[in-house]
Design a protein around this motif. Structure first.
Motif, short mmCIF file in Angstrom:
data_model
loop_
_atom_site.label_atom_id
_atom_site.label_comp_id
_atom_site.label_asym_id
_atom_site.label_seq_id
_atom_site.Cartn_x
_atom_site.Cartn_y
_atom_site.Cartn_z
N THR A 1 0.83 -1.20 0.00
CA THR A 1 0.00 0.00 0.00
C THR A 1 0.87 1.25 0.00
O THR A 1 1.99 1.25 0.51
N LEU A 2 0.32 2.31 -0.59
CA LEU A 2 1.00 3.60 -0.65
C LEU A 2 -0.05 4.69 -0.53
O LEU A 2 -1.09 4.64 -1.20
N LYS A 3 0.21 5.65 0.34
CA LYS A 3 -0.65 6.82 0.48
C LYS A 3 0.13 7.97 -0.15
O LYS A 3 1.10 8.45 0.41
N ILE B 1 -3.19 3.79 -2.89
CA ILE B 1 -2.78 2.84 -3.92
C ILE B 1 -2.49 1.50 -3.24
O ILE B 1 -1.72 1.44 -2.29
N VAL B 2 -3.14 0.44 -3.73
CA VAL B 2 -2.92 -0.91 -3.21
C VAL B 2 -2.52 -1.79 -4.39
O VAL B 2 -3.26 -1.88 -5.38
N ASP B 3 -1.36 -2.41 -4.28
CA ASP B 3 -0.85 -3.29 -5.33
C ASP B 3 -0.89 -2.63 -6.71
O ASP B 3 -1.28 -3.24 -7.70
N THR C 1 -7.26 2.93 -5.14
CA THR C 1 -8.44 2.40 -4.46
C THR C 1 -9.29 3.48 -3.79
O THR C 1 -10.39 3.18 -3.32
N GLY C 2 -8.81 4.71 -3.74
CA GLY C 2 -9.59 5.77 -3.12
C GLY C 2 -8.81 7.07 -3.06
O GLY C 2 -7.61 7.10 -3.33
N LEU D 1 1.10 7.04 -12.83
CA LEU D 1 2.52 6.85 -13.16
C LEU D 1 3.31 6.38 -11.94
O LEU D 1 4.14 5.48 -12.03
N VAL D 2 3.04 7.00 -10.80
CA VAL D 2 3.72 6.59 -9.56
C VAL D 2 3.30 5.16 -9.21
O VAL D 2 4.13 4.33 -8.86
N ALA D 3 2.00 4.87 -9.30
CA ALA D 3 1.49 3.54 -8.96
C ALA D 3 2.15 2.46 -9.82
O ALA D 3 2.39 1.35 -9.35
#
Length: 124
Positions: free
Chosen positions: A4-6, A36-38, A42-43, A107-109
């Protein structure tokens, strides 16, 4: 649970994936916080950016750290806040070609944005 990433994206106008990204993080109206999840978005949520006088260019560092943000993607940032984010454990990604919040976040994801170094920092 996966990775996960915020991610905070400096935003002009309302916080939204369809909004315009701010060219310089300190001058944005707000931050769109993208979950961002995987590698998938996601929100989203919003964090207001206080006036520059209230704590100067380091005030957003504290706000984003307090909100649990892991990373920020910026097109422009001075050395002082870059060092502040690094000290707070928030990764700063450098991307200055994509004007849309959602596109920059994707792009970051996807892992297609480099980490900002001193050579990318604004001189002001």
């Amino acid at each position: 649970m996966g990775e996960t990433l915020k991610l905070a994206v400096p935003t002009m106008g309302a916080a939204d994936l369809a909004s315009e990204r701010s060219g310089h993080f300190g001058h944005c109206d707000c931050f769109t916080v993208v979950d961002i999840v995987d590698g998938e978005i996601t929100g989203t949520s919003a964090i207001a950016n206080p006036p520059h006088e209230e704590g100067g260019c380091l005030r957003p560092v504290g706000l984003l750290a307090d909100a649990g943000v892991d990373a920020i993607v910026a097109a422009g940032m001075g050395m002082r806040p870059l060092m502040g984010f690094n000290d707070a454990g928030i990764t700063v990604y450098f991307e200055n070609q994509t004007p849309n919040v959602g596109d920059a976040a994707r792009l970051v994801a996807a892992g297609n944005v480099p980490i900002m170094g001193a050579e990318n920092a604004c001189r002001h």
